[in-house]
Design a protein around this motif. Structure first.
Motif, PDB file in Angstrom:
ATOM      1  N   UNK A  61       2.925  -1.534  13.178  1.00  7.79           N
ATOM      2  CA  UNK A  61       2.746   0.083  13.214  1.00  7.79           C
ATOM      3  C   UNK A  61       2.873   0.743  11.978  1.00  7.79           C
ATOM      4  N   UNK A  62       3.692   0.378  10.958  1.00  2.08           N
ATOM      5  CA  UNK A  62       3.916   0.882   9.761  1.00  2.08           C
ATOM      6  C   UNK A  62       2.807   0.945   8.755  1.00  2.08           C
ATOM      7  N   UNK A  63       2.195  -0.290   8.849  1.00  5.91           N
ATOM      8  CA  UNK A  63       1.178  -0.741   8.010  1.00  5.91           C
ATOM      9  C   UNK A  63      -0.087   0.317   8.708  1.00  5.91           C
ATOM     10  N   UNK A  64      -0.254   0.262   9.762  1.00  4.43           N
ATOM     11  CA  UNK A  64      -1.704   1.252  10.273  1.00  4.43           C
ATOM     12  C   UNK A  64      -1.256   2.487   9.595  1.00  4.43           C
ATOM     13  N   UNK A  65      -0.058   3.048   9.686  1.00  2.00           N
ATOM     14  CA  UNK A  65       0.119   4.530   9.290  1.00  2.00           C
ATOM     15  C   UNK A  65      -0.277   4.533   7.672  1.00  2.00           C
ATOM     16  N   UNK A  66       0.427   3.766   6.938  1.00  2.00           N
ATOM     17  CA  UNK A  66       0.320   3.879   5.400  1.00  2.00           C
ATOM     18  C   UNK A  66      -1.220   3.336   5.058  1.00  2.00           C
ATOM     19  N   UNK A  67      -1.769   2.642   5.911  1.00  2.00           N
ATOM     20  CA  UNK A  67      -3.111   2.143   5.508  1.00  2.00           C
ATOM     21  C   UNK A  67      -4.082   3.452   5.775  1.00  2.00           C
ATOM     22  N   UNK A  68      -3.821   3.966   6.818  1.00  2.00           N
ATOM     23  CA  UNK A  68      -4.413   5.279   7.228  1.00  2.00           C
ATOM     24  C   UNK A  68      -4.690   6.236   5.761  1.00  2.00           C
ATOM     25  N   UNK A  69      -3.380   6.531   5.552  1.00  2.00           N
ATOM     26  CA  UNK A  69      -3.103   7.505   4.426  1.00  2.00           C
ATOM     27  C   UNK A  69      -3.730   7.176   3.285  1.00  2.00           C
ATOM     28  N   UNK A  70      -3.672   5.744   2.981  1.00  2.00           N
ATOM     29  CA  UNK A  70      -4.280   5.231   1.813  1.00  2.00           C
ATOM     30  C   UNK A  70      -5.929   5.506   1.744  1.00  2.00           C
ATOM     31  N   UNK A  71      -6.441   4.972   3.001  1.00 11.15           N
ATOM     32  CA  UNK A  71      -7.850   5.096   2.982  1.00 11.15           C
ATOM     33  C   UNK A  71      -8.505   6.329   2.903  1.00 11.15           C
ATOM     34  N   UNK A  72      -7.648   7.585   3.464  1.00 15.22           N
ATOM     35  CA  UNK A  72      -8.249   8.889   3.158  1.00 15.22           C
ATOM     36  C   UNK A  72      -8.220   9.465   1.863  1.00 15.22           C
ATOM     37  N   UNK A  73      -7.513   8.865   1.032  1.00  9.39           N
ATOM     38  CA  UNK A  73      -7.672   9.269  -0.554  1.00  9.39           C
ATOM     39  C   UNK A  73      -9.001   9.091  -0.896  1.00  9.39           C
ATOM     40  N   UNK A  74      -9.310   9.943  -1.938  1.00  7.10           N
ATOM     41  CA  UNK A  74     -10.680   9.717  -2.857  1.00  7.10           C
ATOM     42  C   UNK A  74     -10.374   8.961  -3.922  1.00  7.10           C
ATOM     43  N   UNK A  75      -9.299   8.639  -4.372  1.00  8.34           N
ATOM     44  CA  UNK A  75      -9.021   8.069  -5.745  1.00  8.34           C
ATOM     45  C   UNK A  75      -7.766   7.039  -5.682  1.00  8.34           C
ATOM     46  N   UNK A  81      -0.570   3.572  -2.705  1.00  8.31           N
ATOM     47  CA  UNK A  81      -1.472   2.206  -3.114  1.00  8.31           C
ATOM     48  C   UNK A  81      -0.229   1.170  -2.921  1.00  8.31           C
ATOM     49  N   UNK A  82       0.938   1.427  -3.611  1.00  8.55           N
ATOM     50  CA  UNK A  82       1.869   0.419  -3.813  1.00  8.55           C
ATOM     51  C   UNK A  82       2.704   0.143  -2.557  1.00  8.55           C
ATOM     52  N   UNK A  83       3.007   1.480  -1.984  1.00  9.13           N
ATOM     53  CA  UNK A  83       3.640   1.518  -0.702  1.00  9.13           C
ATOM     54  C   UNK A  83       2.832   0.428   0.479  1.00  9.13           C
ATOM     55  N   UNK A  84       1.645   0.712   0.334  1.00  7.80           N
ATOM     56  CA  UNK A  84       0.692  -0.039   1.158  1.00  7.80           C
ATOM     57  C   UNK A  84       0.806  -1.603   0.929  1.00  7.80           C
ATOM     58  N   UNK A  85       1.023  -2.001  -0.344  1.00  8.05           N
ATOM     59  CA  UNK A  85       0.982  -3.415  -0.808  1.00  8.05           C
ATOM     60  C   UNK A  85       2.437  -3.978  -0.329  1.00  8.05           C
ATOM     61  N   UNK A  86       3.469  -3.233  -0.549  1.00  5.58           N
ATOM     62  CA  UNK A  86       4.977  -3.498   0.045  1.00  5.58           C
ATOM     63  C   UNK A  86       4.678  -3.970   1.601  1.00  5.58           C
ATOM     64  N   UNK A  87       4.130  -2.658   2.347  1.00  9.08           N
ATOM     65  CA  UNK A  87       4.082  -2.921   3.728  1.00  9.08           C
ATOM     66  C   UNK A  87       3.260  -4.302   4.130  1.00  9.08           C
ATOM     67  N   UNK A  88       2.081  -4.396   3.634  1.00 10.59           N
ATOM     68  CA  UNK A  88       1.136  -5.560   3.795  1.00 10.59           C
ATOM     69  C   UNK A  88       1.662  -6.768   3.522  1.00 10.59           C
ATOM     70  N   UNK A  89       2.700  -6.769   2.324  1.00  2.00           N
ATOM     71  CA  UNK A  89       3.402  -8.119   2.198  1.00  2.00           C
ATOM     72  C   UNK A  89       4.117  -8.508   3.065  1.00  2.00           C
ATOM     73  N   UNK A  90       4.944  -7.571   3.697  1.00  2.00           N
ATOM     74  CA  UNK A  90       5.809  -7.792   4.808  1.00  2.00           C
ATOM     75  C   UNK A  90       5.311  -8.366   6.197  1.00  2.00           C
ATOM     76  N   UNK A  91       4.093  -7.551   6.238  1.00  2.00           N
ATOM     77  CA  UNK A  91       3.395  -7.615   7.549  1.00  2.00           C
ATOM     78  C   UNK A  91       2.603  -9.334   7.243  1.00  2.00           C
ATOM     79  N   UNK A  92       1.904  -9.500   6.426  1.00  2.00           N
ATOM     80  CA  UNK A  92       1.341 -10.846   6.540  1.00  2.00           C
ATOM     81  C   UNK A  92       2.394 -11.984   6.291  1.00  2.00           C
ATOM     82  N   UNK A  93       3.330 -11.784   5.889  1.00  2.00           N
ATOM     83  CA  UNK A  93       4.605 -12.881   5.653  1.00  2.00           C
ATOM     84  C   UNK A  93       5.005 -12.964   7.245  1.00  2.00           C
ATOM     85  N   UNK A  94       5.058 -11.838   7.979  1.00  2.86           N
ATOM     86  CA  UNK A  94       5.826 -12.031   9.403  1.00  2.86           C
ATOM     87  C   UNK A  94       4.753 -12.771  10.316  1.00  2.86           C
ATOM     88  N   UNK A  95       3.443 -12.639   9.920  1.00  2.00           N
ATOM     89  CA  UNK A  95       2.524 -13.040  10.845  1.00  2.00           C
ATOM     90  C   UNK A  95       2.779 -14.760  10.721  1.00  2.00           C
TER      91      UNK A  95
END
Length: 423
Positions: A61-75, A81-95
């Motif tokens: 759930x957190x990954x979906x939220x932070x990724x949505x914020x990241x994708x909306x940015x223009x640059x 960006x690095x918050x998304x990396x932290x969250x995706x690192x946890x998410x991928x590991x948990x899977x």
């Protein structure tokens, strides 16, 4: 003066490159993110007793939220960006951990599956965009492919790193050396002229086991087999705080200096020459030789006498207690919750639902660990008695033990014994 190329998407939206320049800062903060992600997930899962599956749902759930914020940015903006990396690192590991601990999927199968999945992601990405370069992440489709690839690399890095430890029996301190050495070798090949895109993604995968092993080494207790390096016993929470602080400091520095803002690949790089292509072929041969050498090293380490996890022992408490006696001083609600999970696991084991039985046993372990701080002071002897039988139950499921799961009949026997002890 650095110029940054803009790209216009199909819907007319202007975007700058969404990925930072690959400098030494990139790799430092990437490893920091991997380490804090691993440690923080362990802390939530184990110490807070949330459980593996629930932790995975939370971070998804957190990954979906932070990724949505990241994708909306223009640059590229460092913090999101690095918050998304932290969250995706946890998410991928948990899977990967769910596949291993909950579904009993062997690590070599997880490694193979994620390798194929990553190849598919790269294949579709290339077929649609004709580039895999992170220097040209200037459209929403390219950025979407980028984050999907990052998610799979973390899952793959987790499976590959854990499988390596399973094969070799290396301690956390020693296990740091292999991914570190491979990253150094890849860097040398890249300096020689190996394909930069391939070099980047290979190193990116390897930073996951490197960061996780560093985290395990810092957090693990100062207890080891003879001749093995020990951990630093900082604990998962302290390790998470230290690395989170380092991440925030680094992100603040990058935000102020903008030293990792990059141009697009097309604007910053000239076309490859024939000489460059020749060097890339030589580099590809170097990668192949490196893979062969690594495989040989792992086979050699696997065949060497080594001490894996401590062998299982019959650690049943010497104090024999009557049924229900061990939990008399524990709160009835806590005992009822434990009894319900034991009964569920036993019911599933009897019906042939091995996954359900294993999942209930995993939840039982998580709940028991979470309640230790409140239950053990009430009756240390009772706690030790139940804990010893609990360990036998977990051993039959291969949870927190190196052995494979035991036959259902043995699982039922130990569950029945635990149920009797609880009363």
């Amino acid at each position: 003066m650095t110029t940054t190329t803009e790209a216009r998407t199909r819907n007319g939206r202007l975007m700058l490159n969404k990925v930072p320049e690959v400098t030494v800062w990139f790799w430092v903060i990437k490893i920091l993110c991997t380490t804090v992600g691993e440690s923080f997930a362990d802390w939530i899962n184990m110490k807070l007793g949330v459980g593996l599956v629930n932790t995975a749902w939370i971070f998804t759930g957190v990954f979906v939220v932070v990724l949505a914020v990241q994708l909306r940015l223009k640059r590229y903006v460092p913090f999101p960006y690095w918050l998304t990396v932290v969250v995706v690192s946890v998410t991928g590991t948990l899977y990967t951990d769910i596949l291993t601990d909950q579904l009993n999927v062997p690590l070599w199968i997880s490694t193979a599956v994620f390798s194929v999945l990553l190849a598919v992601v790269f294949g579709v990405w290339w077929a649609r965009e004709r580039t895999l370069s992170i220097h040209s992440v200037t459209t929403l489709p390219r950025e979407s492919f980028y984050w999907l690839a990052v998610l799979v690399t973390f899952a793959l890095g987790t499976a590959t790193g854990d499988w390596t430890l399973e094969l070799t029996g290396w301690s956390p301190g020693v296990s740091v050396l292999l991914p570190l050495g491979l990253i150094a070798a890849i860097t040398l090949l890249w300096k020689f002229g190996a394909n930069p895109v391939l070099s980047f993604w290979l190193a990116y995968i390897l930073t996951r086991p490197l960061g996780a092993n560093i985290g395990d080494w810092l957090a693990s207790p100062k207890v080891a087999q003879p001749g093995e390096p020990t951990g630093l016993a900082l604990g998962t929470f302290t390790t998470s705080l230290i690395f989170l602080g380092l991440i925030l400091a680094t992100v603040a520095y990058l935000t102020v200096t903008r030293s990792d803002v990059t141009e697009t690949y097309e604007a910053a790089h000239a076309a490859h020459t024939t000489g460059d292509l020749r060097k890339e072929r030589v580099g590809l041969t170097g990668f192949a030789l490196l893979a062969v050498a690594t495989t040989g090293l792992l086979i050699w380490a696997h065949n060497q006498p080594h001490t894996g996890p401590a062998p299982e022992e019959d650690n049943t408490s010497a104090v024999q207690m009557a049924p229900g006696e061990a939990v008399k001083k524990f709160p009835p609600a806590k005992v009822a919750a434990l009894k319900a999970l034991v009964s569920t696991s036993l019911k599933d084991a009897r019906s042939g639902d091995t996954r359900g039985a294993h999942a209930a046993a995993q939840s039982l372990r998580d709940l028991w660990d979470a309640d230790q701080a409140s239950l053990e002071p009430l009756d240390g002897t009772g706690w030790d008695s139940i804990d010893a039988q609990m360990d036998k139950v977990l051993g039959t499921f291969g949870i927190d033990h190196s052995n494979p799961p035991k036959p259902p009949a043995q699982q039922e026997r130990e569950l029945n014994a635990l149920l009797t002890d609880i009363g």
